[in-house]
Design an enzyme around this catalytic site. Structure first.
Site, PDB file in Angstrom:
ATOM      1  N   ARG A 104       0.843  -1.196   0.000  1.00 21.22           N
ATOM      2  CA  ARG A 104       0.000   0.000   0.000  1.00 21.22           C
ATOM      3  C   ARG A 104       0.885   1.255   0.000  1.00 21.22           C
ATOM      4  NH1 ARG A 104      -4.945   2.008  -1.360  1.00 21.22           N
ATOM      5  NH2 ARG A 104      -6.037   3.067   0.339  1.00 21.22           N
ATOM      6  N   THR A 375      -9.118   0.974  -9.927  1.00 20.83           N
ATOM      7  CA  THR A 375      -8.521  -0.229  -9.323  1.00 20.83           C
ATOM      8  C   THR A 375      -8.629  -1.435 -10.251  1.00 20.83           C
ATOM      9  OG1 THR A 375      -9.144   0.735  -7.190  1.00 20.83           O
ATOM     10  CG2 THR A 375      -8.428  -1.531  -7.139  1.00 20.83           C
ATOM     11  N   ASN A 395      -5.925   4.365  -7.320  1.00 20.79           N
ATOM     12  CA  ASN A 395      -7.132   5.041  -6.843  1.00 20.79           C
ATOM     13  C   ASN A 395      -8.007   5.483  -8.009  1.00 20.79           C
ATOM     14  OD1 ASN A 395      -8.911   5.727  -4.852  1.00 20.79           O
ATOM     15  ND2 ASN A 395      -8.164   7.799  -4.640  1.00 20.79           N
ATOM     16  N   GLU A 414      -3.882   8.246  -4.164  1.00 22.57           N
ATOM     17  CA  GLU A 414      -4.373   7.455  -3.030  1.00 22.57           C
ATOM     18  C   GLU A 414      -4.503   8.289  -1.749  1.00 22.57           C
ATOM     19  OE1 GLU A 414      -5.950   4.123  -3.565  1.00 22.57           O
ATOM     20  OE2 GLU A 414      -4.055   3.890  -4.598  1.00 22.57           O
ATOM     21  N   SER A 446      -7.945   1.394   3.087  1.00 28.09           N
ATOM     22  CA  SER A 446      -8.359   0.898   1.778  1.00 28.09           C
ATOM     23  C   SER A 446      -9.610   0.038   1.913  1.00 28.09           C
ATOM     24  CB  SER A 446      -7.224   0.062   1.188  1.00 28.09           C
ATOM     25  OG  SER A 446      -7.633  -0.589   0.017  1.00 28.09           O
ATOM     26  N   SER A 447     -10.266  -0.188   0.781  1.00 32.60           N
ATOM     27  CA  SER A 447     -11.375  -1.152   0.745  1.00 32.60           C
ATOM     28  C   SER A 447     -10.989  -2.399  -0.048  1.00 32.60           C
ATOM     29  CB  SER A 447     -12.602  -0.517   0.084  1.00 32.60           C
ATOM     30  OG  SER A 447     -13.026   0.608   0.805  1.00 32.60           O
ATOM     31  N   GLY A 466     -13.582  -1.263  -7.475  1.00 32.69           N
ATOM     32  CA  GLY A 466     -14.884  -0.631  -7.263  1.00 32.69           C
ATOM     33  C   GLY A 466     -14.962   0.274  -6.055  1.00 32.69           C
TER      34      GLY A 466
HETATM   35  N1  GLY Z   1      -8.223   3.276  -3.664  1.00 33.07           N
HETATM   36  C1  GLY Z   1      -9.245   2.360  -3.395  1.00 33.07           C
HETATM   37  C2  GLY Z   1      -9.034   1.606  -2.142  1.00 33.07           C
HETATM   38  O1  GLY Z   1      -7.909   1.372  -1.754  1.00 33.07           O
HETATM   39  O2  GLY Z   1      -9.977   1.242  -1.488  1.00 33.07           O
END
Ligand code: GLY
Length: 568
Positions: A104, A375, A395, A414, A446-447, A466
């Site tokens: 990350r 993504t 991102n 990001e 993050s997701s 997404g």
């Molecule tokens: N940039 C999307 C995420 O990391 O959730």
């Protein structure tokens, strides 16, 4: 468990039959014990091809993952890249070792909590989205070098080769590229290097135009030769820092020199006979998936009609995303109550509050989001049973839109995944508080949720891009896998989403019928019918009993999944 069962049977049998039976079983297990196919599913056919080439060249799933990641960085620049980061979830078959490679991005050392606020303390629109001030320190180059060194069989000079060729020779522009470039035309035009690399005369290039990226090929080449140092030190690092600072950013050489890829234990839980393995912090994905499955254990979907199922799932999503907003951030920098959030009793208490007849207004639990086009995700399985689920990002589509001169590297944006101000929404409408505030060297929440679902009989490898909707999409995919549906259904199914704030259910076109929508409205849900579908799931299913491997790419995208049979 199936293997344990076979072992017990062997112990109970008389000796002569034991010998013959165990011989028979071991030959069957030998045949059925491993996958009967190797598979790669990614968001771009050329990246899938790069992964397959590594498997054919004697590489393992980890080499294929390096090749796919690098190829995506070239042919899907709107989704991920060397200037971005991601999470690679690995399973090593030989010893069952499972690990999340955390590549990350992190905030530059000169970052501070108020860096996107004006003198009145308001968020400056676009400041964390466009241009180099929006860019975190990339993690993808370090992660690729780490995976190749510690898990792969092939040198980077081999696994990065397809990407180098694609960058040097170009690749055909497709409909997704054109759509994404159209969305990000303004920041791409603002960066001279980005415009030259990704546009044609300042406009979206036509279908089949072949963008060539010689500077990116050179950067990839340096990584192939020198590993992570090829990016984080020496000439490329100097050029990155110079370009970022000239463009108004705050990177320093120390930011690059000190960047570290991290190995983290994944989040794991049991759900009936299944074991879920998913991304740990700084992704919120795994924690939310565990919370939601724990709530489903307390409030099962069985026996509910479709409206009742959707209502329950929406209420579960609402509660999990509320906790995301309240508690989650980089646990290396802030204290996060992970044990409590993963606790079954806590999930039961949350689930008990769900009223089957009524939506809970989100404010009681405590800007329209983008459409989740950013993504990328890919899944890989090799003949030995090694597997990778990887979700990578820059991102927003085409990240910050800024290419650092002389590197070909498109930088992420990001930094927008931090909470620029407590309670104010980011590009995905997600809110956060001080746990996800900006701090020097901190990783933004993050997701991204690369995930495995394992049972004695089956293994599923899945994930999707997404934005904020990643986690709810993975939940719906997991439930389809648990229901025994074919892999093509997981990736194609209609989707709905709730993320606590804004307080509404977002529904893909035609995902739910009028009757179900009416029933949801009656329960008090606000519905937002989306004009366009979202997500781009790439999934693999391995039936451990028959050995059969199936894979599927989301029909919403242009991805390609391939299963190559293996002879045993
Ligand atoms: N940039 C999307 C995420 O990391 O959730």
């Amino acid at each position: 468990m199936a293997d344990i069962g076979r072992g017990i049977f062997c112990l109970k049998a008389p000796l002569w039959s034991l010998f013959i039976f165990c011989l028979l079983v071991s030959s069957l297990v030998g045949a059925a014990g491993g996958p009967r196919g190797e598979a790669v599913a990614s968001a771009h056919p050329l990246a899938t091809e790069a992964g397959l080439m590594m498997l054919q060249a004697g590489g393992n799933a980890f080499d294929a993952a390096v090749a796919v990641s690098a190829a995506l960085a070239v042919v899907e620049p709107y989704g991920s890249g060397l200037g971005g980061g991601g999470f690679w979830l690995l399973h090593r078959a030989r010893d069952g070792h499972q690990v999340m490679i955390d590549g990350r991005e992190r905030a530059p050392f000169a970052a501070h909590p108020d860096m996107y606020l004006d003198e009145k303390g308001e968020v400056v629109a676009g400041a964390s989205i466009d241009g180099p001030l929006a860019a975190g320190i990339p993690g993808t180059p370090a992660a690729l070098a780490h995976i190749a060194e510690h898990y792969g069989r092939l040198p980077l000079s081999v696994s990065l080769r397809p990407a180098i060729i694609l960058a040097a020779d170009g690749f055909p522009v497709d409909r997704v590229y054109r759509r994404m470039a159209g969305l990000r035309l303004s920041p791409l035009r603002d960066s001279e290097e980005a415009a030259a690399q990704f546009l044609l005369d300042g406009a979206v290039p036509p279908h089949r135009h072949r963008p060539r990226q010689p500077a990116l090929a050179e950067t990839l080449h340096r990584i192939a030769r020198n590993g992570a140092r090829g990016f984080y030190a020496g000439e490329i690092a100097e050029r990155l820092v110079t370009a970022v600072r000239a463009g108004g950013g705050i990177w320093s050489s120390r930011d690059l020199r000190d960047y570290r890829v991290l190995e983290r234990a994944p989040v794991a839980t049991r759900f009936g006979e299944y074991r879920l393995v998913s991304a740990n912090l700084p992704s919120s994905g795994g924690i939310l998936l565990v919370q939601m499955l724990n709530m489903l254990m307390a409030r099962p979907l069985d026996g509910l009609d479709e409206a009742g199922r959707v209502h329950l799932l929406v209420e579960i999503m609402r509660r999990a995303y509320a906790d995301r907003a309240r508690y989650l951030g980089d646990a290396d920098h802030v204290s996060v109550p992970v044990a409590r959030l993963l606790n079954r009793g806590y999930a039961q208490r949350l689930a008990r509050q769900i009223d089957p007849g009524r939506a809970t207004p989100s404010p009681v639990l405590s800007a329209p989001p983008a459409e989740g086009r950013d993504t990328t995700h890919f899944s890989v399985l090799d003949a030995a049973g090694n597997r990778v689920a990887a979700t990578l990002s820059v991102n927003y589509p085409f990240g910050s839109g800024f290419v650092a001169a002389g590197t070909g590297v498109l930088l992420n944006d990001e930094m927008d995944d931090f909470s620029a101000k407590p309670g104010s929404a980011n590009a995905y409408g997600l809110i956060g508080n001080h746990a996800n505030a900006i701090a020097p060297g901190k990783r933004m929440l993050s997701s991204m949720s690369p995930t495995f679902l394992e049972s004695p009989d089956r293994v599923a490898i899945l994930g999707t891009p997404g934005g904020s909707r990643i986690i709810s999409m993975v939940l719906l995919g997991l439930l389809d896998a648990i229901d025994g549906r074919p892999v093509a259904d997981w990736v194609a199914r209609g989707r709905f989403h709730h993320q606590y704030m804004p307080d509404r259910v977002e529904v893909e076109p035609a995902a739910l019928g009028d009757e179900v929508l009416g029933a949801l409205r009656q329960k008090g849900h606000r519905i937002r019918q989306l004009d366009e579908p979202y997500g781009n799931m790439q999934a693999i299913s391995w039936d451990r009993v028959s050995g059969e491997v199936t894979a599927a790419s989301d029909p919403r995208g242009i991805g390609r999944s391939v299963v190559v049979p293996v002879s045993r």
